[in-house]
Design a protein around this motif. Structure first.
Motif, mmCIF file in Angstrom:
data_model
loop_
_atom_site.group_PDB
_atom_site.id
_atom_site.type_symbol
_atom_site.label_atom_id
_atom_site.label_comp_id
_atom_site.label_asym_id
_atom_site.label_seq_id
_atom_site.Cartn_x
_atom_site.Cartn_y
_atom_site.Cartn_z
ATOM 1 N N ILE A 1 51.384 24.053 -1.074
ATOM 2 C CA ILE A 1 52.331 24.610 -0.095
ATOM 3 C C ILE A 1 53.555 25.161 -0.813
ATOM 4 N N ASP A 2 54.102 24.387 -1.752
ATOM 5 C CA ASP A 2 55.277 24.852 -2.504
ATOM 6 C C ASP A 2 54.975 26.140 -3.266
ATOM 7 N N ALA A 3 53.802 26.184 -3.920
ATOM 8 C CA ALA A 3 53.423 27.375 -4.684
ATOM 9 C C ALA A 3 53.239 28.578 -3.770
ATOM 10 N N ALA A 4 52.642 28.368 -2.603
ATOM 11 C CA ALA A 4 52.440 29.465 -1.654
ATOM 12 C C ALA A 4 53.767 29.988 -1.121
ATOM 13 N N LEU A 5 54.700 29.096 -0.883
ATOM 14 C CA LEU A 5 56.018 29.530 -0.407
ATOM 15 C C LEU A 5 56.791 30.267 -1.492
ATOM 16 N N ALA A 6 56.593 29.855 -2.740
ATOM 17 C CA ALA A 6 57.294 30.503 -3.853
ATOM 18 C C ALA A 6 56.738 31.895 -4.146
ATOM 19 N N ASP A 7 55.438 32.091 -3.885
ATOM 20 C CA ASP A 7 54.797 33.377 -4.173
ATOM 21 C C ASP A 7 53.789 33.682 -3.064
ATOM 22 N N PRO A 8 54.265 34.127 -1.895
ATOM 23 C CA PRO A 8 53.390 34.306 -0.739
ATOM 24 C C PRO A 8 52.287 35.347 -0.918
ATOM 25 N N ASP A 9 52.410 36.230 -1.895
ATOM 26 C CA ASP A 9 51.384 37.254 -2.111
ATOM 27 C C ASP A 9 50.264 36.793 -3.044
ATOM 28 N N ARG A 10 50.431 35.639 -3.644
ATOM 29 C CA ARG A 10 49.411 35.126 -4.576
ATOM 30 C C ARG A 10 48.204 34.628 -3.787
ATOM 31 N N PRO A 11 46.988 34.992 -4.206
ATOM 32 C CA PRO A 11 45.793 34.478 -3.525
ATOM 33 C C PRO A 11 45.718 32.951 -3.627
ATOM 34 N N VAL A 12 45.229 32.315 -2.597
ATOM 35 C CA VAL A 12 45.130 30.856 -2.568
ATOM 36 C C VAL A 12 44.350 30.337 -3.776
ATOM 37 N N ASP B 1 38.864 8.098 5.835
ATOM 38 C CA ASP B 1 37.977 6.956 5.975
ATOM 39 C C ASP B 1 38.296 5.959 4.858
ATOM 40 N N VAL B 2 38.796 4.790 5.224
ATOM 41 C CA VAL B 2 39.198 3.788 4.229
ATOM 42 C C VAL B 2 38.002 3.205 3.471
ATOM 43 N N ASP B 3 36.800 3.419 3.982
ATOM 44 C CA ASP B 3 35.611 2.976 3.255
ATOM 45 C C ASP B 3 35.251 3.942 2.128
ATOM 46 N N LEU B 4 35.765 5.159 2.202
ATOM 47 C CA LEU B 4 35.455 6.170 1.188
ATOM 48 C C LEU B 4 36.583 6.387 0.183
ATOM 49 N N PHE B 5 37.826 6.225 0.611
ATOM 50 C CA PHE B 5 38.972 6.531 -0.242
ATOM 51 C C PHE B 5 39.972 5.389 -0.222
ATOM 52 N N ASP B 6 40.646 5.202 -1.350
ATOM 53 C CA ASP B 6 41.733 4.234 -1.377
ATOM 54 C C ASP B 6 43.061 4.984 -1.217
ATOM 55 N N PRO B 7 44.116 4.272 -0.853
ATOM 56 C CA PRO B 7 45.403 4.952 -0.609
ATOM 57 C C PRO B 7 45.906 5.763 -1.802
ATOM 58 N N ALA B 8 45.677 5.286 -3.027
ATOM 59 C CA ALA B 8 46.152 6.020 -4.209
ATOM 60 C C ALA B 8 45.488 7.387 -4.317
ATOM 61 N N THR B 9 44.210 7.471 -3.977
ATOM 62 C CA THR B 9 43.499 8.753 -4.016
ATOM 63 C C THR B 9 44.064 9.707 -2.978
ATOM 64 N N ILE B 10 44.348 9.204 -1.798
ATOM 65 C CA ILE B 10 44.905 10.058 -0.745
ATOM 66 C C ILE B 10 46.308 10.515 -1.129
ATOM 67 N N GLU B 11 47.082 9.648 -1.757
ATOM 68 C CA GLU B 11 48.413 10.064 -2.234
ATOM 69 C C GLU B 11 48.277 11.186 -3.261
ATOM 70 N N GLN B 12 47.275 11.081 -4.122
ATOM 71 C CA GLN B 12 47.037 12.137 -5.106
ATOM 72 C C GLN B 12 46.644 13.437 -4.401
ATOM 73 N N PHE B 13 45.727 13.371 -3.436
ATOM 74 C CA PHE B 13 45.338 14.555 -2.672
ATOM 75 C C PHE B 13 46.533 15.150 -1.936
ATOM 76 N N ALA B 14 47.377 14.293 -1.368
ATOM 77 C CA ALA B 14 48.573 14.765 -0.666
ATOM 78 C C ALA B 14 49.495 15.510 -1.627
ATOM 79 N N GLY B 15 49.612 15.001 -2.850
ATOM 80 C CA GLY B 15 50.425 15.684 -3.860
ATOM 81 C C GLY B 15 49.895 17.075 -4.162
ATOM 82 N N TYR B 16 48.570 17.201 -4.284
ATOM 83 C CA TYR B 16 47.966 18.520 -4.515
ATOM 84 C C TYR B 16 48.258 19.452 -3.342
#
Length: 71
Positions: A36-47, A16-31
């Motif tokens: 995903i990268d961490a889970a692939l590197a260590d699939p047995d690690r709890p989320v 929702d563009v009324d709640l978030f700006d693109p920079a915030t979504i880019e930050q969330f996408a990075g997280y």
């Protein structure tokens, strides 16, 4: 998320563009991608134990809760 016939994945972030700006979504996408990268590197690690932030980002977030200013 979707998968192409060639096997690669694509992620489409809708928000929702009324709640978030693109920079915030880019930050969330990075997280998300770090998770995903961490889970692939260590699939047995709890989320709950996957690192989504680097040390500087974590320090900034923790400073918000203590009234400190690390940014």
């Amino acid at each position: 998320m979707s998968r192409s016939p060639g096997g690669s994945f694509a992620v489409d972030f809708r928000y929702d563009v009324d709640l978030f700006d693109p920079a915030t979504i880019e930050q969330f996408a990075g997280y998300f991608l770090r998770g995903i990268d961490a889970a692939l590197a260590d699939p047995d690690r709890p989320v709950a134990r996957l690192r989504l932030m680097d040390g500087g980002e974590l320090a900034q977030l923790l400073a918000l809760g203590t009234g400190g200013d690390h940014g």
